[in-house]
Design an enzyme around this catalytic site. Structure first.
Site, PDB file in Angstrom:
ATOM      1  N   ARG A  26       0.812  -1.225   0.000  1.00 38.68           N
ATOM      2  CA  ARG A  26       0.000   0.000   0.000  1.00 38.68           C
ATOM      3  C   ARG A  26       0.844   1.273   0.000  1.00 38.68           C
ATOM      4  NH1 ARG A  26      -5.497  -0.089   1.772  1.00 38.68           N
ATOM      5  NH2 ARG A  26      -6.387  -2.017   0.994  1.00 38.68           N
ATOM      6  N   ARG A  30      -3.368   6.785   0.982  1.00 40.99           N
ATOM      7  CA  ARG A  30      -3.867   8.027   1.581  1.00 40.99           C
ATOM      8  C   ARG A  30      -2.912   8.729   2.532  1.00 40.99           C
ATOM      9  NH1 ARG A  30      -9.286   5.217   3.367  1.00 40.99           N
ATOM     10  NH2 ARG A  30      -7.727   3.577   3.383  1.00 40.99           N
ATOM     11  N   ARG A  39      -6.391  11.384  -6.175  1.00 42.82           N
ATOM     12  CA  ARG A  39      -7.604  10.613  -5.871  1.00 42.82           C
ATOM     13  C   ARG A  39      -8.844  11.498  -5.987  1.00 42.82           C
ATOM     14  NH1 ARG A  39     -11.673   8.338  -4.564  1.00 42.82           N
ATOM     15  NH2 ARG A  39     -12.078   6.914  -2.843  1.00 42.82           N
ATOM     16  N   ASP A  76      -6.676  -2.685  -7.422  1.00 45.47           N
ATOM     17  CA  ASP A  76      -7.218  -3.285  -6.200  1.00 45.47           C
ATOM     18  C   ASP A  76      -7.544  -4.747  -6.481  1.00 45.47           C
ATOM     19  OD1 ASP A  76      -8.227  -2.213  -3.395  1.00 45.47           O
ATOM     20  OD2 ASP A  76      -9.551  -3.831  -4.027  1.00 45.47           O
ATOM     21  N   TYR A 151     -14.979 -11.503   0.180  1.00 44.09           N
ATOM     22  CA  TYR A 151     -15.694 -10.246  -0.120  1.00 44.09           C
ATOM     23  C   TYR A 151     -16.906 -10.512  -1.009  1.00 44.09           C
ATOM     24  CZ  TYR A 151     -11.837  -7.582   1.913  1.00 44.09           C
ATOM     25  OH  TYR A 151     -10.915  -7.066   2.777  1.00 44.09           O
TER      26      TYR A 151
HETATM   27  O1  CP3 Z   1       0.057  -1.545  -2.515  1.00 44.64           O
HETATM   28  C1  CP3 Z   1      -0.233  -0.629  -3.293  1.00 44.64           C
HETATM   29  O2  CP3 Z   1       0.170   0.556  -3.150  1.00 44.64           O
HETATM   30  C2  CP3 Z   1      -1.034  -0.959  -4.537  1.00 44.64           C
HETATM   31  C3  CP3 Z   1      -2.432  -0.756  -4.447  1.00 44.64           C
HETATM   32  C4  CP3 Z   1      -3.348  -1.653  -3.638  1.00 44.64           C
HETATM   33  C5  CP3 Z   1      -4.600  -1.188  -3.142  1.00 44.64           C
HETATM   34  N1  CP3 Z   1      -5.273  -2.244  -2.627  1.00 44.64           N
HETATM   35  C6  CP3 Z   1      -5.086   0.200  -3.252  1.00 44.64           C
HETATM   36  C7  CP3 Z   1      -6.177   0.644  -2.360  1.00 44.64           C
HETATM   37  C8  CP3 Z   1      -3.257  -3.015  -3.330  1.00 44.64           C
HETATM   38  C9  CP3 Z   1      -2.113  -3.986  -3.556  1.00 44.64           C
HETATM   39  C10 CP3 Z   1      -4.483  -3.375  -2.685  1.00 44.64           C
HETATM   40  C11 CP3 Z   1      -4.800  -4.736  -2.246  1.00 44.64           C
HETATM   41  C12 CP3 Z   1      -6.015  -4.993  -1.471  1.00 44.64           C
HETATM   42  N2  CP3 Z   1      -7.244  -4.415  -1.608  1.00 44.64           N
HETATM   43  C13 CP3 Z   1      -6.129  -6.004  -0.486  1.00 44.64           C
HETATM   44  C14 CP3 Z   1      -5.024  -6.961  -0.094  1.00 44.64           C
HETATM   45  C15 CP3 Z   1      -4.040  -6.333   0.804  1.00 44.64           C
HETATM   46  C16 CP3 Z   1      -4.571  -5.949   2.154  1.00 44.64           C
HETATM   47  O3  CP3 Z   1      -4.556  -4.755   2.438  1.00 44.64           O
HETATM   48  O4  CP3 Z   1      -4.994  -6.853   2.883  1.00 44.64           O
HETATM   49  C17 CP3 Z   1      -7.434  -5.979   0.009  1.00 44.64           C
HETATM   50  C18 CP3 Z   1      -8.017  -6.861   1.095  1.00 44.64           C
HETATM   51  C19 CP3 Z   1      -8.144  -4.971  -0.726  1.00 44.64           C
HETATM   52  C20 CP3 Z   1      -9.576  -4.606  -0.606  1.00 44.64           C
HETATM   53  C21 CP3 Z   1      -9.753  -3.210  -0.199  1.00 44.64           C
HETATM   54  N3  CP3 Z   1      -9.460  -2.114  -0.993  1.00 44.64           N
HETATM   55  C22 CP3 Z   1     -10.261  -2.723   1.029  1.00 44.64           C
HETATM   56  C23 CP3 Z   1     -10.702  -3.590   2.192  1.00 44.64           C
HETATM   57  C24 CP3 Z   1     -10.267  -1.331   0.951  1.00 44.64           C
HETATM   58  C25 CP3 Z   1     -10.844  -0.381   1.958  1.00 44.64           C
HETATM   59  C26 CP3 Z   1      -9.971  -0.205   3.144  1.00 44.64           C
HETATM   60  C27 CP3 Z   1      -9.118   1.003   2.974  1.00 44.64           C
HETATM   61  O5  CP3 Z   1      -7.910   0.921   3.234  1.00 44.64           O
HETATM   62  O6  CP3 Z   1      -9.697   2.031   2.602  1.00 44.64           O
HETATM   63  C28 CP3 Z   1      -9.722  -0.968  -0.312  1.00 44.64           C
HETATM   64  C29 CP3 Z   1      -9.514   0.394  -0.826  1.00 44.64           C
HETATM   65  C30 CP3 Z   1      -8.145   0.763  -1.299  1.00 44.64           C
HETATM   66  N4  CP3 Z   1      -7.345  -0.005  -2.093  1.00 44.64           N
HETATM   67  C31 CP3 Z   1      -7.463   1.987  -1.037  1.00 44.64           C
HETATM   68  C32 CP3 Z   1      -6.230   1.922  -1.710  1.00 44.64           C
HETATM   69  C33 CP3 Z   1      -5.180   2.975  -1.780  1.00 44.64           C
HETATM   70  C34 CP3 Z   1      -8.024   3.157  -0.244  1.00 44.64           C
HETATM   71  C35 CP3 Z   1      -9.211   3.728  -0.957  1.00 44.64           C
HETATM   72  C36 CP3 Z   1      -9.175   5.219  -1.190  1.00 44.64           C
HETATM   73  O7  CP3 Z   1      -8.158   5.765  -1.623  1.00 44.64           O
HETATM   74  O8  CP3 Z   1     -10.221   5.825  -0.975  1.00 44.64           O
END
Ligand code: CP3
Length: 343
Positions: A26, A30, A39, A76, A151
């Site tokens: 990640r 944010r 974003r 994602d 999910y």
């Molecule tokens: O690592 C990176 O920088 C690459 C981008 C990346 C994102 N999600 C961007 C993201 C990667 C590799 C993921 C993987 C992901 N997504 C996982 C596996 C890794 C982990 O964290 O367990 C999972 C379970 C998800 C599903 C997901 N996406 C959730 C549960 C959420 C909401 C929680 C949160 O942190 O907001 C997301 C949203 C998400 N994916 C964001 C980002 C940067 C935040 C959303 C936003 O910017 O509004």
């Protein structure tokens, strides 16, 4: 002809580098003001994932700031259910949501068209390989079938994945069918990312930790092994990192079971056990993301311990899970200096 030297590729092929290369799960997110800015311009979160221009920009932001050894494609894991038309949306403050999958719907899932739907993501990978510094490793990724299924079944995130566990006990045949569908399209998706220029791919099994022993073998190891076989069958030598968060003692057999090049470790994995796992091949991890939020002594201590115990074997330095929004970008700069031994 040898290409440019990419440190994370070298570690994935078994080399020990000192200091170890570093990237963070990640790392585009944010906690960075420039991410929040892009974003807000991109529209919805999925619009950001499907806009090559914006997705390239946010992928490069942490590389510019910290010169991490790898960039990870910005996307994602939930683009797969989105491509399967599960009506995925990211609701501000509530996390991801989609239509919950009923047992009768498993047979109606249509894998054809999924790669077309994901073509903007593949275009992002292609542009990234062009724009990244030549010595920066480019990582692609996807979710593991079990985690994506949790999910899809609940329709949102839960704290214990009770809906997916219950579904698997009540409907084992349909559940395995769902995992097979997800494994096969995810493997195709990873192959497309590799063909577009990814040096390696990571499979995220973020919810592996809620599975019992037999279920871990069946639903975490089995589908990931199927994906690795499929990807390497099509692209021999493909480099794969498998991250099963919360897997604990199950990690003992995870590398052999999946045939991944490297295994990711969350922060609860004891370092003595991590050192055992490292005897069989490269490991990645495992600093507690909260140590980055705390910064200072807490972060230094955590880094020192990892380097002491794992630094003399093949290691990719990373966190034990994604960096959180409250992390101070200055702490991340400190972390990179600590790992690289720059004072
Ligand atoms: O690592 C990176 O920088 C690459 C981008 C990346 C994102 N999600 C961007 C993201 C990667 C590799 C993921 C993987 C992901 N997504 C996982 C596996 C890794 C982990 O964290 O367990 C999972 C379970 C998800 C599903 C997901 N996406 C959730 C549960 C959420 C909401 C929680 C949160 O942190 O907001 C997301 C949203 C998400 N994916 C964001 C980002 C940067 C935040 C959303 C936003 O910017 O509004």
């Amino acid at each position: 002809m040898t290409g440019p030297f990419r440190k994370i590729v070298a570690v994935l092929e078994g080399q020990t580098l000192s200091p170890p290369p570093i990237w963070l799960m990640r790392q585009a997110g944010r906690y960075l003001p420039e991410y929040r800015e892009t974003r807000s311009r991109a529209g919805s979160f999925l619009d950001l994932c499907y806009s090559p221009e914006h997705a390239v920009e946010v992928t490069l932001q942490p590389i510019r700031r910290y010169k991490f050894d790898a960039a990870i494609l910005f996307s994602d894991i939930l683009v797969i259910p989105d491509a399967l038309k599960r009506n995925v949306r990211f609701v501000q403050g509530e996390g991801p949501q989609m239509d919950p999958l009923d047992v009768s719907e498993v047979a109606t899932l249509r894998p054809d068209g999924v790669l077309d739907h994901l073509s903007p993501v593949i275009e992002t990978v292609r542009r990234l390989r062009q724009e990244l510094p030549k010595d920066t490793t480019l990582l692609g990724f996807c979710g593991a079938p079990w985690t994506v299924a949790t999910y899809m079944i609940a329709g949102h995130g839960t704290s214990d994945q009770a809906p997916a566990r219950l579904f698997s006990y009540r409907n084992p045949i349909a559940f395995e069918r769902l995992l097979d569908i997800l494994a096969d399209i995810s493997a195709e998706y990873l192959i497309a990312q590799l063909d577009a220029g990814a040096d390696a791919v990571q499979i995220f099994d973020s919810w592996a930790g809620v599975l019992g022993e037999a279920e871990f073998q069946r639903y975490a190891v089995g589908p990931v092994a199927r994906m690795v076989r499929k990807v390497r069958g099509a692209r021999p030598g493909a480099r794969i990192i498998a991250f099963a968060k919360g897997a604990g003692m199950n990690l003992k057999t995870y590398r052999q079971g999946t045939d991944a090049n490297a295994i990711g470790l969350d922060w609860t994995v004891p370092l003595s056990f991590a050192a055992e796992l490292q005897k069989d091949g490269p490991v990645q991890g495992n600093l507690d993301p909260m140590r980055v939020v705390a910064g200072g002594r807490a972060m230094e201590e955590g880094v020192d311990r990892i380097l002491q115990v794992l630094g003399s074997g093949p290691l990719i330095f990373n966190l034990g899970h994604g960096i959180t929004p409250e992390a101070d970008p200055e702490h991340v700069a400190d972390l990179v200096r600590l790992v690289r031994g720059i004072t």
